[in-house]
Design a protein around this motif. Structure first.
Motif, PDB file in Angstrom:
ATOM      1  N   GLU A 155       1.938  15.396  -1.481  1.00 13.45           N
ATOM      2  CA  GLU A 155       0.490  15.165  -1.405  1.00 13.45           C
ATOM      3  C   GLU A 155      -0.045  15.287   0.014  1.00 13.45           C
ATOM      4  N   ALA A 156       0.829  15.514   0.972  1.00 15.54           N
ATOM      5  CA  ALA A 156       0.427  15.572   2.380  1.00 15.54           C
ATOM      6  C   ALA A 156      -0.237  16.909   2.693  1.00 15.54           C
ATOM      7  N   GLY A 157      -1.222  16.853   3.590  1.00 14.03           N
ATOM      8  CA  GLY A 157      -1.854  18.073   4.078  1.00 14.03           C
ATOM      9  C   GLY A 157      -0.922  18.787   5.049  1.00 14.03           C
ATOM     10  N   PRO A 158      -1.322  19.970   5.519  1.00 15.31           N
ATOM     11  CA  PRO A 158      -0.453  20.773   6.397  1.00 15.31           C
ATOM     12  C   PRO A 158      -0.018  20.051   7.669  1.00 15.31           C
ATOM     13  N   LEU A 159      -0.936  19.390   8.361  1.00 18.63           N
ATOM     14  CA  LEU A 159      -0.584  18.707   9.609  1.00 18.63           C
ATOM     15  C   LEU A 159       0.381  17.551   9.348  1.00 18.63           C
ATOM     16  N   LEU A 160       0.108  16.785   8.306  1.00 17.57           N
ATOM     17  CA  LEU A 160       0.984  15.658   7.972  1.00 17.57           C
ATOM     18  C   LEU A 160       2.372  16.151   7.567  1.00 17.57           C
ATOM     19  N   ARG A 161       2.439  17.275   6.883  1.00 18.72           N
ATOM     20  CA  ARG A 161       3.742  17.845   6.514  1.00 18.72           C
ATOM     21  C   ARG A 161       4.563  18.200   7.754  1.00 18.72           C
ATOM     22  N   VAL A 162       3.889  18.695   8.781  1.00 17.50           N
ATOM     23  CA  VAL A 162       4.578  19.018  10.036  1.00 17.50           C
ATOM     24  C   VAL A 162       5.121  17.747  10.674  1.00 17.50           C
ATOM     25  N   VAL A 163       4.304  16.687  10.683  1.00 19.79           N
ATOM     26  CA  VAL A 163       4.746  15.408  11.253  1.00 19.79           C
ATOM     27  C   VAL A 163       5.943  14.877  10.462  1.00 19.79           C
ATOM     28  N   TYR A 164       5.867  14.936   9.141  1.00 20.44           N
ATOM     29  CA  TYR A 164       6.979  14.482   8.303  1.00 20.44           C
ATOM     30  C   TYR A 164       8.236  15.312   8.590  1.00 20.44           C
ATOM     31  N   TRP A 165       8.066  16.632   8.707  1.00 19.75           N
ATOM     32  CA  TRP A 165       9.211  17.511   8.979  1.00 19.75           C
ATOM     33  C   TRP A 165       9.868  17.135  10.301  1.00 19.75           C
ATOM     34  N   TYR A 166       9.047  16.926  11.338  1.00 20.09           N
ATOM     35  CA  TYR A 166       9.576  16.570  12.654  1.00 20.09           C
ATOM     36  C   TYR A 166      10.307  15.220  12.603  1.00 20.09           C
ATOM     37  N   ILE A 184       0.891  -1.163   0.000  1.00 22.57           N
ATOM     38  CA  ILE A 184       0.000   0.000   0.000  1.00 22.57           C
ATOM     39  C   ILE A 184       0.925   1.207   0.000  1.00 22.57           C
ATOM     40  N   PRO A 185       0.902   2.013  -1.065  1.00 23.71           N
ATOM     41  CA  PRO A 185       1.861   3.119  -1.146  1.00 23.71           C
ATOM     42  C   PRO A 185       1.616   4.174  -0.083  1.00 23.71           C
ATOM     43  N   GLY A 186       2.713   4.779   0.368  1.00 29.30           N
ATOM     44  CA  GLY A 186       2.619   5.852   1.348  1.00 29.30           C
ATOM     45  C   GLY A 186       2.205   7.160   0.703  1.00 29.30           C
ATOM     46  N   ILE A 187       1.872   8.122   1.544  1.00 28.55           N
ATOM     47  CA  ILE A 187       1.531   9.462   1.057  1.00 28.55           C
ATOM     48  C   ILE A 187       2.818  10.274   0.970  1.00 28.55           C
ATOM     49  N   PHE A 225       5.294   5.479   8.559  1.00 27.70           N
ATOM     50  CA  PHE A 225       4.482   6.676   8.799  1.00 27.70           C
ATOM     51  C   PHE A 225       3.683   7.030   7.557  1.00 27.70           C
ATOM     52  N   THR A 226       4.372   7.021   6.417  1.00 21.53           N
ATOM     53  CA  THR A 226       3.716   7.453   5.173  1.00 21.53           C
ATOM     54  C   THR A 226       2.609   6.498   4.757  1.00 21.53           C
ATOM     55  N   VAL A 227       2.809   5.211   5.019  1.00 21.44           N
ATOM     56  CA  VAL A 227       1.782   4.216   4.664  1.00 21.44           C
ATOM     57  C   VAL A 227       0.598   4.331   5.614  1.00 21.44           C
ATOM     58  N   LEU A 228       0.866   4.366   6.902  1.00 23.44           N
ATOM     59  CA  LEU A 228      -0.209   4.443   7.884  1.00 23.44           C
ATOM     60  C   LEU A 228      -0.982   5.756   7.776  1.00 23.44           C
ATOM     61  N   ALA A 229      -0.365   6.781   7.205  1.00 21.46           N
ATOM     62  CA  ALA A 229      -1.041   8.066   7.023  1.00 21.46           C
ATOM     63  C   ALA A 229      -2.254   7.948   6.101  1.00 21.46           C
ATOM     64  N   ARG A 230      -2.364   6.869   5.364  1.00 22.48           N
ATOM     65  CA  ARG A 230      -3.544   6.635   4.512  1.00 22.48           C
ATOM     66  C   ARG A 230      -4.803   6.443   5.370  1.00 22.48           C
ATOM     67  N   ASN A 231      -4.617   6.054   6.624  1.00 21.54           N
ATOM     68  CA  ASN A 231      -5.741   5.924   7.555  1.00 21.54           C
ATOM     69  C   ASN A 231      -5.478   6.910   8.690  1.00 21.54           C
ATOM     70  N   ARG A 232      -6.045   8.106   8.591  1.00 26.14           N
ATOM     71  CA  ARG A 232      -5.700   9.194   9.511  1.00 26.14           C
ATOM     72  C   ARG A 232      -5.931   8.846  10.971  1.00 26.14           C
ATOM     73  N   LYS A 233      -7.038   8.181  11.269  1.00 32.34           N
ATOM     74  CA  LYS A 233      -7.340   7.873  12.668  1.00 32.34           C
ATOM     75  C   LYS A 233      -6.329   6.883  13.235  1.00 32.34           C
ATOM     76  N   LEU A 234      -5.989   5.859  12.465  1.00 30.93           N
ATOM     77  CA  LEU A 234      -4.979   4.906  12.931  1.00 30.93           C
ATOM     78  C   LEU A 234      -3.605   5.562  13.024  1.00 30.93           C
ATOM     79  N   PHE A 235      -3.306   6.436  12.081  1.00 31.87           N
ATOM     80  CA  PHE A 235      -2.024   7.147  12.103  1.00 31.87           C
ATOM     81  C   PHE A 235      -1.897   7.951  13.389  1.00 31.87           C
ATOM     82  N   ARG A 236      -2.935   8.719  13.746  1.00 36.42           N
ATOM     83  CA  ARG A 236      -2.895   9.516  14.973  1.00 36.42           C
ATOM     84  C   ARG A 236      -2.796   8.621  16.206  1.00 36.42           C
TER      85      ARG A 236
END
Length: 199
Positions: A11-22, A4-7, A34-45
C-alpha cells in the motif's frame, strides 16, 4: 499488533517503498515503527531526518557506552521493540550481548566497566519520574567524558525515553531482529510485560 496499524509495502507509495527498501537492506527488515509513523507523512519525514542527523552527530562517546545507556532506558521502560532492536545494534557493533542478562547488577558485575556503569546509572537517573540526575553525577560524567560527550549521552538517553514511551503506547512489540534472543533479556519486575517471540 500495533494499536495503529502500519502501512504495508503493497500500500506504500513510491517514495515510501524506497525508504522501506533501504531500511530492509540496511537492517534486514523494515522497522515496524517506520510503518506506523508513515501514517503521518510529515512526522515520518521529520523523524527520519532527525534519526539520521542524530546518528551522524553521535560520534564522541564510545559505542559500548552509548549503546548500553540507550539499551538501559528501553529495558527500564519495558519497550520490547526497543530491547530487541537495541540488542541487534549491539550485536552488529561486535559488543557482548550476553552481559545484558546481568544489566540489573551493573553496579557490581565485572561485566561492566566503570565508564559503562556511570552511563547506565545516568540513564536510570534520567528515566526516573521525576528525573534524579544530580549536579555531582553530571560533573563526574563531564570529568570522565567531556562536556560535548555528556551532551551526546544526555541527548541519546532523552531520545530513547521518547522512543520507548511512544512505541510502548502504540503497542509496538519485538520484531525478531535478534531471532528471539532479546526476549531472554530481563526487564524490571514493575515494567510492562514483554511478550515472548511466540506470543
Amino acid at each position: 499488533m500495533p494499536r495503529i496499524p502500519g502501512i504495508p509495502t503493497k500500500e506504500a507509495g513510491p517514495l515510501l517503498r524506497v525508504v522501506y527498501w533501504y531500511a530492509k537492506r540496511r537492517l534486514g527488515a523494515v522497522p515496524e515503527p517506520f510503518t506506523v509513523l508513515a501514517r503521518n507523512r510529515k512526522l515520518f519525514r521529520a523523524a527520519a531526518r532527525h534519526e539520521m542527523a542524530t546518528e551522524k552527530a553521535s560520534k564522541l562517546l564510545p559505542n559500548n557506552v552509548r549503546e548500553l545507556a540507550v539499551y538501559r532506558v528501553a529495558q527500564q521502560l519495558g519497550c520490547s521493540w526497543c530491547i530487541d532492536f537495541g540488542t541487534m545494534l549491539q550485536k552488529h557493533e561486535g559488543l557482548d550481548i550476553e552481559r545484558l542478562m546481568k544489566i540489573d547488577d551493573y553496579e557490581t558485575s565485572p561485566a561492566y566497566s566503570r565508564r559503562e556503569r556511570m552511563a547506565i546509572a545516568y540513564a536510570d537517573a534520567m528515566s526516573a519520574i521525576p528525573t534524579r540526575a544530580t549536579d555531582e553525577q553530571v560533573a563526574e560524567l563531564v570529568a570522565e567524558f567531556g562536556q560535548e560527550a555528556v551532551l551526546e549521552l544526555t541527548y541519546q538517553i532523552g531520545l530513547e525515553n521518547m522512543r520507548a514511551r511512544m512505541y510502548s503506547a502504540l503497542g509496538l512489540r519485538e520484531q525478531g531482529f535478534t531471532s528471539g534472543d532479546a526476549c531472554r533479556i530481563p526487564v524490571p519486575a514493575d515494567a510492562p510485560a514483554v511478550r515472548s517471540a511466540g506470543e
